[in-house]
Design a protein around this motif. Structure first.
Motif, PDB file in Angstrom:
ATOM      1  N   LEU A   1      34.113  32.790  38.677  1.00 31.82           N
ATOM      2  CA  LEU A   1      34.681  33.731  39.641  1.00 31.82           C
ATOM      3  C   LEU A   1      35.630  34.711  38.968  1.00 31.82           C
ATOM      4  O   LEU A   1      35.612  35.912  39.241  1.00 31.82           O
ATOM      5  CB  LEU A   1      35.460  32.970  40.721  1.00 31.82           C
ATOM      6  N   LEU A   2      36.448  34.194  38.067  1.00 33.41           N
ATOM      7  CA  LEU A   2      37.400  35.065  37.381  1.00 33.41           C
ATOM      8  C   LEU A   2      36.674  36.111  36.548  1.00 33.41           C
ATOM      9  O   LEU A   2      37.029  37.296  36.567  1.00 33.41           O
ATOM     10  CB  LEU A   2      38.316  34.237  36.481  1.00 33.41           C
ATOM     11  N   VAL A   3      35.667  35.633  35.827  1.00 32.61           N
ATOM     12  CA  VAL A   3      34.896  36.557  35.002  1.00 32.61           C
ATOM     13  C   VAL A   3      34.265  37.629  35.885  1.00 32.61           C
ATOM     14  O   VAL A   3      34.327  38.817  35.594  1.00 32.61           O
ATOM     15  CB  VAL A   3      33.811  35.806  34.208  1.00 32.61           C
ATOM     16  N   ALA A   4      33.664  37.188  36.981  1.00 34.01           N
ATOM     17  CA  ALA A   4      32.985  38.138  37.872  1.00 34.01           C
ATOM     18  C   ALA A   4      33.964  39.135  38.456  1.00 34.01           C
ATOM     19  O   ALA A   4      33.655  40.317  38.589  1.00 34.01           O
ATOM     20  CB  ALA A   4      32.275  37.380  38.983  1.00 34.01           C
ATOM     21  N   ALA A   5      35.145  38.655  38.786  1.00 32.20           N
ATOM     22  CA  ALA A   5      36.123  39.552  39.397  1.00 32.20           C
ATOM     23  C   ALA A   5      36.645  40.569  38.401  1.00 32.20           C
ATOM     24  O   ALA A   5      36.819  41.736  38.711  1.00 32.20           O
ATOM     25  CB  ALA A   5      37.277  38.737  39.967  1.00 32.20           C
TER      26      ALA A   5
ATOM     27  N   GLN B   1      35.262  41.483  35.397  1.00 34.00           N
ATOM     28  CA  GLN B   1      34.310  42.351  34.722  1.00 34.00           C
ATOM     29  C   GLN B   1      33.570  43.179  35.749  1.00 34.00           C
ATOM     30  O   GLN B   1      33.320  42.762  36.847  1.00 34.00           O
ATOM     31  CB  GLN B   1      33.369  41.510  33.855  1.00 34.00           C
TER      32      GLN B   1
END
Lengths: 71, 534
Positions: free
Chosen positions: B48-52, B54
């Motif tokens: 989720l963090l990566v998706a948010a 990037q």
């Protein structure tokens, strides 16, 4: 990921105190390894691990709180 | 062994535990469902963090490991195909002795012979079966694409679709109905005293025309015999065609053997294995033959052009004789009213009897056998330059607007939908441009759309390459690969794929169709979020 959700997460990250925010962003945006983050910030590796962990805990708190407010 | 701390699992999820600890943790996980669940949750959180953080909307297309293996295997096959093409090309250079030409699959004669024999062997039921087979295959391939593309359009733009459909209906209804008589059966006959008013479509094992056809004749069968008269044009697809009567219009023949002993008012266009223009045969117009063997004994009113293995001229040709052949023989009884131009591989292959009457010049042009383009270094240089240009264009494009690269294709369904959209855009845009441009008011819009369409055509490769490169290079930890490397790898694959010897053309089509669809989708994304930025 819905745009709204993404905006909420990003806002939460921006609201983090700097010592939590910087390692988190370096890890999940710049994709640096702990070793590299430690070298960049001049911190021990274990500290970096802990800071990232704390950052995520704080994020969970903020986001849950935010969801409660919206609900 | 008791459970580890959440911090430990968090570091493990990041892949940052030292080896001994990692082993210990994994050992524990095999026996502890609760900790496994915790680890899963931590991994999901990371994602989720990566998706948010990037920019990309969602996971870019991930190529499964098996897909990658197939890709490398395909690459190996490609090398094989190039080699095969080179070998075939070299072999076709060495001309075999005349009689063996029929059997040699590497010579034109052999290939045509093989082609016709296999064609009629497998489709004993008549040529119509082959035609319907071809029709069925193309419908099967293009039908779904058109339908899906159409559905996609209907969902998004009902108003445009109703306009397009009404236009199409008007066009279809405006076409005058073809009043044609259709005859089917084992043997289709037009009796000696019979007259068919209008066009005749004859479909059978044997077709015999003794009477008169006042319109055009479409004949499909194993054996077609025209003993009567056809006043219009004649289209024949048969194994054996014999014309003893008269065809007043043009004759288009696609057959194995053709014997022409009658009269033809128009031109002859034949694609066949062997043509016999008997001494009593006369063609008032031109004769153009693609085939293995052409024996011209009769009279040809105007020009004769042959693309064949062996051409023999015994009769009269009104104007010029032009041949592209292996062997040319002009006998003493021949009369040629114009020039004789022969394109051959070797001077000795042209035997022109000095007794023959040739009113014009005789010229022999030597033809080098076509070297496969893969043997020429210039081809590779050209492709390399093209690839470099595409690479630079892609870099600039995606650096300026990363959203353009953020395409995703989660499933085969999405793949097909994108391709269908691209196909629809590919085909519909020129038509729309024409329609709009004809009303001169709309000319600027039409020209602009045309320019955009051409640009999209060029960029299609780049879009597909970007997506492909990302899919191939994506490391299993779920992060996006470097843009320039992904683009480069993708472009390499696309360029190589489009140049594969026999399948390359189809690949090019797929890439263009897919790329157009992607381009349209991504530009729409871009337009939707003008203020989107990191």
């Amino acid at each position: 990921m819905a745009q709204e959700e993404r905006d909420a997460v990003r806002a939460a990250i921006a609201a983090l105190p700097e010592r939590y925010r910087v390692p988190l962003v370096l890890r999940y945006y710049s994709e640096l390894r702990y070793e590299e983050i430690a070298a960049t910030l001049n911190l021990p590796r274990n500290t970096v691990a802990t800071l990232i962990f704390r950052a995520k805990q704080e994020l969970r708190r903020v986001l849950a709180h935010g969801k409660e407010k919206r609900a | 062994m008791s459970c580890f701390t959440e911090l430990t699992y968090a570091i493990h999820a990041d892949g940052e535990l030292p080896p001994e600890q990692t082993r210990a943790v994994e050992l524990h996980l095999t026996g502890c469902a609760r900790c496994r669940a915790l680890l899963e949750a931590l991994r999901a959180e990371n994602y989720l963090l990566v998706a948010a953080l990037q920019q990309t909307e969602a996971e870019p297309l991930a190529a499964p490991a098996r897909g990658r293996a197939i890709f490398w295997a395909a690459l190996g096959l490609l090398g094989l195909a190039v080699g095969l093409d080179a070998v075939l090309s070299w072999l076709s250079e060495t001309p075999p002795t005349g009689a063996l030409a029929w059997l040699n699959p590497f010579s034109l004669a052999g290939r045509v012979s093989l082609f016709f024999n296999s064609l009629f062997y497998f489709f004993k039921g008549g040529a119509t079966m082959l035609l319907s087979g071809l029709l069925a295959v193309s419908l099967f391939v293009f039908g779904p694409l058109v339908v899906v593309g159409g559905l996609h359009l209907v969902r998004r733009r009902p108003r445009t679709v109703s306009v397009l459909v009404s236009l199409a209906l008007i066009l279809l209804l405006a076409v005058p109905g073809m009043a044609a008589e259709n005859r089917k059966g084992r043997t289709v006959t037009v009796g000696a005293n019979e007259t068919v008013d209008g066009t005749l479509i004859a479909n059978g094992e044997t077709v015999i025309i003794d009477g008169t056809v006042n319109g055009d004749l479409f004949a499909f069968g194993r054996r077609v015999d025209v003993r009567g008269t056809v006043k219009g044009s004649t289209f024949v697809w048969a194994q054996t065609l014999s014309v003893e009567g008269e065809t007043q219009g043009n004759l288009f023949a696609f057959c194995q053997t053709m014997a022409l002993r009658g009269a033809m008012g128009g031109n002859l266009y034949a694609f066949l294995q062997s043509l016999q223009l008997g001494s009593s045969g006369r063609v008032a117009g031109d004769v153009t033959v693609f085939g293995a063997e052409a024996n011209l004994d009769g009279t040809i009113g105007r020009d004769a052009s042959t693309y064949s293995s062996a051409t023999e001229v015994r009769g009269t040709i009104g104007r010029n004789l032009t041949v592209h052949t292996d062997q040319l023989t002009v006998l003493g009884s021949a009369t040629i009213g114009g020039n004789v131009t022969a394109h051959l591989r070797r001077q000795e292959n042209a035997h022109i009897d000095p007794g023959a009457t040739i009113a014009g010049k005789t010229e022999t042009r030597l033809v080098q056998p076509r070297k496969t383009r893969y043997a020429r270094p210039r081809f590779y240089l050209g492709e390399a330059v093209s690839l470099a240009a595409a690479f630079l264009t892609g870099l600039v494009l995606f650096w300026l607007s990363p959203t353009l690269l953020a395409g995703r294709m989660e499933s085969a369904g999405a793949f097909l939908r994108t391709a269908a959209l691209g196909f629809a855009v590919l085909v519909a845009t020129p038509v729309a441009v024409l329609i709009v441009g004809i009303t001169l008011i709309g000319l600027p819009v039409a020209l602009l759309s045309l320019a955009l369409w051409l640009a999209a055509l060029y960029l299609a490769k780049i879009f597909v390459a970007g997506l492909l490169g990302q899919a191939l290079l994506r490391p299993p930890t779920g992060q996006t690969a470097s843009l320039s490397l992904a683009l480069l790898v993708g472009l390499l694959v696309v360029f190589v794929g489009m140049n594969v010897p026999y399948v390359g053309g189809a690949m090019k089509f797929v890439v263009i169709v897919l790329g157009m669809g992607l381009a349209v989708l991504q530009v729409r994304q871009l337009a939707r979020r003008p203020a989107a930025s990191a």
